[in-house]
Design a protein around this motif. Structure first.
Motif, PDB file in Angstrom:
ATOM      1  N   ARG A  52       0.859  -1.187   0.000  1.00 50.74           N
ATOM      2  CA  ARG A  52       0.000   0.000   0.000  1.00 50.74           C
ATOM      3  C   ARG A  52       0.890   1.230   0.000  1.00 50.74           C
ATOM      4  O   ARG A  52       1.924   1.274   0.642  1.00 50.74           O
ATOM      5  CB  ARG A  52      -0.922   0.029   1.222  1.00 50.74           C
ATOM      6  N   GLY A  53       0.502   2.224  -0.793  1.00 58.44           N
ATOM      7  CA  GLY A  53       1.320   3.417  -0.955  1.00 58.44           C
ATOM      8  C   GLY A  53       2.262   3.313  -2.143  1.00 58.44           C
ATOM      9  O   GLY A  53       2.910   4.293  -2.500  1.00 58.44           O
ATOM     10  N   LYS A  54       2.358   2.129  -2.727  1.00 57.76           N
ATOM     11  CA  LYS A  54       3.163   1.903  -3.931  1.00 57.76           C
ATOM     12  C   LYS A  54       2.233   1.402  -5.035  1.00 57.76           C
ATOM     13  O   LYS A  54       1.154   0.886  -4.767  1.00 57.76           O
ATOM     14  CB  LYS A  54       4.226   0.827  -3.705  1.00 57.76           C
ATOM     15  N   VAL A  55       2.672   1.527  -6.260  1.00 56.10           N
ATOM     16  CA  VAL A  55       1.989   0.872  -7.378  1.00 56.10           C
ATOM     17  C   VAL A  55       2.565  -0.535  -7.448  1.00 56.10           C
ATOM     18  O   VAL A  55       3.790  -0.717  -7.422  1.00 56.10           O
ATOM     19  CB  VAL A  55       2.208   1.637  -8.697  1.00 56.10           C
ATOM     20  N   LEU A  56       1.688  -1.532  -7.518  1.00 55.92           N
ATOM     21  CA  LEU A  56       2.105  -2.927  -7.539  1.00 55.92           C
ATOM     22  C   LEU A  56       1.751  -3.544  -8.887  1.00 55.92           C
ATOM     23  O   LEU A  56       0.603  -3.488  -9.325  1.00 55.92           O
ATOM     24  CB  LEU A  56       1.414  -3.705  -6.416  1.00 55.92           C
ATOM     25  N   VAL A  57       2.757  -4.109  -9.543  1.00 52.73           N
ATOM     26  CA  VAL A  57       2.567  -4.853 -10.787  1.00 52.73           C
ATOM     27  C   VAL A  57       2.690  -6.319 -10.399  1.00 52.73           C
ATOM     28  O   VAL A  57       3.771  -6.783 -10.035  1.00 52.73           O
ATOM     29  CB  VAL A  57       3.624  -4.459 -11.844  1.00 52.73           C
ATOM     30  N   ASP A 138      -3.186   0.006  -7.702  1.00 54.49           N
ATOM     31  CA  ASP A 138      -2.773   1.381  -7.394  1.00 54.49           C
ATOM     32  C   ASP A 138      -2.327   1.521  -5.942  1.00 54.49           C
ATOM     33  O   ASP A 138      -2.329   0.558  -5.178  1.00 54.49           O
ATOM     34  CB  ASP A 138      -3.879   2.378  -7.772  1.00 54.49           C
ATOM     35  N   LYS A 139      -1.960   2.738  -5.559  1.00 57.22           N
ATOM     36  CA  LYS A 139      -1.424   3.002  -4.230  1.00 57.22           C
ATOM     37  C   LYS A 139      -2.418   2.707  -3.112  1.00 57.22           C
ATOM     38  O   LYS A 139      -2.025   2.430  -1.990  1.00 57.22           O
ATOM     39  CB  LYS A 139      -0.982   4.465  -4.120  1.00 57.22           C
ATOM     40  N   GLN A 140      -3.707   2.756  -3.427  1.00 57.55           N
ATOM     41  CA  GLN A 140      -4.743   2.501  -2.432  1.00 57.55           C
ATOM     42  C   GLN A 140      -5.081   1.015  -2.313  1.00 57.55           C
ATOM     43  O   GLN A 140      -5.950   0.641  -1.538  1.00 57.55           O
ATOM     44  CB  GLN A 140      -6.019   3.293  -2.766  1.00 57.55           C
ATOM     45  N   GLY A 141      -4.433   0.173  -3.116  1.00 61.11           N
ATOM     46  CA  GLY A 141      -4.701  -1.258  -3.058  1.00 61.11           C
ATOM     47  C   GLY A 141      -5.850  -1.704  -3.939  1.00 61.11           C
ATOM     48  O   GLY A 141      -6.423  -2.772  -3.726  1.00 61.11           O
ATOM     49  N   LEU A 142      -6.163  -0.894  -4.975  1.00 60.61           N
ATOM     50  CA  LEU A 142      -7.257  -1.228  -5.886  1.00 60.61           C
ATOM     51  C   LEU A 142      -6.703  -1.716  -7.222  1.00 60.61           C
ATOM     52  O   LEU A 142      -5.777  -1.115  -7.775  1.00 60.61           O
ATOM     53  CB  LEU A 142      -8.146  -0.003  -6.121  1.00 60.61           C
ATOM     54  N   SER A 155       8.694  -0.622 -21.918  1.00 58.82           N
ATOM     55  CA  SER A 155       8.542   0.389 -22.975  1.00 58.82           C
ATOM     56  C   SER A 155       8.296   1.748 -22.329  1.00 58.82           C
ATOM     57  O   SER A 155       7.795   1.846 -21.201  1.00 58.82           O
ATOM     58  CB  SER A 155       7.373   0.029 -23.903  1.00 58.82           C
ATOM     59  N   LEU A 156       8.645   2.802 -23.029  1.00 64.36           N
ATOM     60  CA  LEU A 156       8.469   4.157 -22.504  1.00 64.36           C
ATOM     61  C   LEU A 156       7.020   4.416 -22.111  1.00 64.36           C
ATOM     62  O   LEU A 156       6.745   4.970 -21.040  1.00 64.36           O
ATOM     63  CB  LEU A 156       8.937   5.190 -23.543  1.00 64.36           C
ATOM     64  N   GLN A 157       6.090   4.001 -22.941  1.00 65.90           N
ATOM     65  CA  GLN A 157       4.674   4.240 -22.670  1.00 65.90           C
ATOM     66  C   GLN A 157       4.210   3.488 -21.421  1.00 65.90           C
ATOM     67  O   GLN A 157       3.456   4.026 -20.613  1.00 65.90           O
ATOM     68  CB  GLN A 157       3.816   3.845 -23.876  1.00 65.90           C
ATOM     69  N   SER A 158       4.660   2.273 -21.267  1.00 69.91           N
ATOM     70  CA  SER A 158       4.288   1.491 -20.095  1.00 69.91           C
ATOM     71  C   SER A 158       4.845   2.127 -18.822  1.00 69.91           C
ATOM     72  O   SER A 158       4.138   2.248 -17.817  1.00 69.91           O
ATOM     73  CB  SER A 158       4.797   0.061 -20.237  1.00 69.91           C
ATOM     74  N   LEU A 159       6.105   2.526 -18.877  1.00 71.37           N
ATOM     75  CA  LEU A 159       6.716   3.167 -17.716  1.00 71.37           C
ATOM     76  C   LEU A 159       5.975   4.453 -17.358  1.00 71.37           C
ATOM     77  O   LEU A 159       5.733   4.738 -16.178  1.00 71.37           O
ATOM     78  CB  LEU A 159       8.191   3.454 -17.990  1.00 71.37           C
ATOM     79  N   GLN A 160       5.601   5.225 -18.372  1.00 71.69           N
ATOM     80  CA  GLN A 160       4.843   6.468 -18.118  1.00 71.69           C
ATOM     81  C   GLN A 160       3.502   6.161 -17.489  1.00 71.69           C
ATOM     82  O   GLN A 160       3.058   6.857 -16.568  1.00 71.69           O
ATOM     83  CB  GLN A 160       4.676   7.257 -19.409  1.00 71.69           C
ATOM     84  N   TYR A 161       2.804   5.130 -17.993  1.00 72.57           N
ATOM     85  CA  TYR A 161       1.509   4.750 -17.433  1.00 72.57           C
ATOM     86  C   TYR A 161       1.642   4.399 -15.959  1.00 72.57           C
ATOM     87  O   TYR A 161       0.876   4.892 -15.122  1.00 72.57           O
ATOM     88  CB  TYR A 161       0.918   3.570 -18.210  1.00 72.57           C
ATOM     89  N   LEU A 162       2.631   3.578 -15.618  1.00 70.18           N
ATOM     90  CA  LEU A 162       2.808   3.179 -14.227  1.00 70.18           C
ATOM     91  C   LEU A 162       3.150   4.381 -13.355  1.00 70.18           C
ATOM     92  O   LEU A 162       2.673   4.490 -12.222  1.00 70.18           O
ATOM     93  CB  LEU A 162       3.872   2.090 -14.118  1.00 70.18           C
ATOM     94  N   ARG A 163       3.930   5.296 -13.881  1.00 69.04           N
ATOM     95  CA  ARG A 163       4.249   6.510 -13.116  1.00 69.04           C
ATOM     96  C   ARG A 163       3.039   7.407 -12.910  1.00 69.04           C
ATOM     97  O   ARG A 163       2.945   8.078 -11.880  1.00 69.04           O
ATOM     98  CB  ARG A 163       5.371   7.287 -13.803  1.00 69.04           C
ATOM     99  N   THR A 164       2.103   7.435 -13.871  1.00 67.31           N
ATOM    100  CA  THR A 164       0.894   8.259 -13.683  1.00 67.31           C
ATOM    101  C   THR A 164       0.096   7.772 -12.479  1.00 67.31           C
ATOM    102  O   THR A 164      -0.543   8.577 -11.793  1.00 67.31           O
ATOM    103  CB  THR A 164      -0.021   8.274 -14.921  1.00 67.31           C
ATOM    104  N   LEU A 165       0.130   6.468 -12.241  1.00 66.02           N
ATOM    105  CA  LEU A 165      -0.612   5.927 -11.098  1.00 66.02           C
ATOM    106  C   LEU A 165      -0.045   6.396  -9.764  1.00 66.02           C
ATOM    107  O   LEU A 165      -0.760   6.442  -8.755  1.00 66.02           O
ATOM    108  CB  LEU A 165      -0.628   4.405 -11.152  1.00 66.02           C
ATOM    109  N   LEU A 166       1.226   6.757  -9.752  1.00 64.65           N
ATOM    110  CA  LEU A 166       1.852   7.260  -8.528  1.00 64.65           C
ATOM    111  C   LEU A 166       1.283   8.616  -8.129  1.00 64.65           C
ATOM    112  O   LEU A 166       1.287   8.980  -6.964  1.00 64.65           O
ATOM    113  CB  LEU A 166       3.356   7.387  -8.720  1.00 64.65           C
ATOM    114  N   HIS A 167       0.774   9.344  -9.110  1.00 64.35           N
ATOM    115  CA  HIS A 167       0.317  10.698  -8.839  1.00 64.35           C
ATOM    116  C   HIS A 167      -1.192  10.799  -8.703  1.00 64.35           C
ATOM    117  O   HIS A 167      -1.723  11.875  -8.452  1.00 64.35           O
ATOM    118  CB  HIS A 167       0.817  11.648  -9.943  1.00 64.35           C
ATOM    119  N   ASP A 168      -1.902   9.667  -8.872  1.00 64.75           N
ATOM    120  CA  ASP A 168      -3.358   9.670  -8.663  1.00 64.75           C
ATOM    121  C   ASP A 168      -3.660   9.872  -7.196  1.00 64.75           C
ATOM    122  O   ASP A 168      -2.973   9.348  -6.335  1.00 64.75           O
ATOM    123  CB  ASP A 168      -3.972   8.337  -9.115  1.00 64.75           C
ATOM    124  N   GLN A 169      -4.710  10.587  -6.948  1.00 71.62           N
ATOM    125  CA  GLN A 169      -5.161  10.834  -5.572  1.00 71.62           C
ATOM    126  C   GLN A 169      -6.339   9.957  -5.234  1.00 71.62           C
ATOM    127  O   GLN A 169      -7.217   9.779  -5.942  1.00 71.62           O
ATOM    128  CB  GLN A 169      -5.555  12.296  -5.385  1.00 71.62           C
TER     129      GLN A 169
END
Length: 169
Positions: A52-57, A138-142, A155-169
Motif C-alpha cells: 500500500r502506498g506503492k503501485v504494484l505490478v 494502485d497506491k490505495q490497493g485497488l 517500454s516508454l509508454q508502459s513506464l509512463q503509465y505506471l508513473r501516472t498511477l503514482l500521482h493519482d489521488q
C-alpha cells in the motif's frame, strides 16, 4: 478525494510499437486487491497489503510458459527503472514449488520477488484466465488494470503509465 485521473493502458496500446497483449481491461470501478500471503525465493512472506502506498505490478507466470519467460526480462528492466519511484513488481509462479523457482533463476537474472503459489489457490482467487496475466494495483490497493499475455513492461509508454498511477489521488 479527487476522481481517478489515470491514463488508460488501452489508450496507450495503439501508440506502442510493441506486440499487443492478448487482452487488457481497465476497471471502471477498481476493485480491492484480493489478499494472499506467499513466500518468495528467499523465504520472505508477501501480501498485497505490504505494498500500500506503492503501485504494484502483480505478474502471474510459470517457468514452463514460454510467453511468461520471454516477458521476464522486460519486467526485470521495468523494475530496475521504477524501483526508486515506489513501483514494485512481484511475480507469482503458478503451481510451482520453491525449487522450480530456484531452477528458473539459474538461467534468468531476476531481482524482484518471485512468489510460489504451489497449489494455485491464489491464482484461482484472482481469477487468472491464462498465463501470463498481470494485474496493476494502485497506491490505495485497488486493481485498476489487467493485462493478459506477454507485454513489454519496460517500454516508454508502459513506464509512463505506471508513473501516472503514482500521482493519482
Amino acid at each position: 478525494m479527487k476522481p481517478r485521473q489515470f491514463v488508460s493502458i488501452a489508450l496507450l496500446l495503439p501508440m506502442m510499437a510493441v506486440a499487443a497483449p492478448v487482452g487488457y481491461k481497465d476497471y471502471e470501478q477498481p476493485q480491492p486487491a484480493a489478499e494472499f500471503r506467499l513466500s518468495d525465493q528467499y523465504g520472505i512472506w508477501h501480501s498485497p497489503a505490504d505494498y500500500r502506498g506503492k503501485v504494484l505490478v502483480l505478474n502471474f507466470w510459470a517457468s514452463w510458459c514460454r510467453p511468461c519467460v520471454s516477458e521476464m526480462p522486460a519486467l526485470q528492466h521495468a523494475w530496475e527503472i521504477l524501483k526508486p519511484d515506489n513501483v514494485q513488481i512481484v511475480g507469482i509462479a503458478v503451481g510451482e514449488q520453491a525449487g522450480d523457482i530456484q531452477l528458473f533463476l539459474q538461467n534468468q537474472k531476476i531481482g524482484f520477488p518471485l512468489l510460489a503459489d504451489t497449489d494455485s489457490s491464489v491464482t484461482g482467487k484472482w481469477r487468472v484466465p491464462g498465463l501470463p496475466t498481470t494485474f496493476i494495483i494502485d497506491k490505495q490497493g485497488l486493481v485498476v488494470t489487467r493485462v493478459i499475455g506477454p507485454y513489454e513492461w519496460d517500454s516508454l509508454q508502459s513506464l509512463q503509465y505506471l508513473r501516472t498511477l503514482l500521482h493519482d489521488q
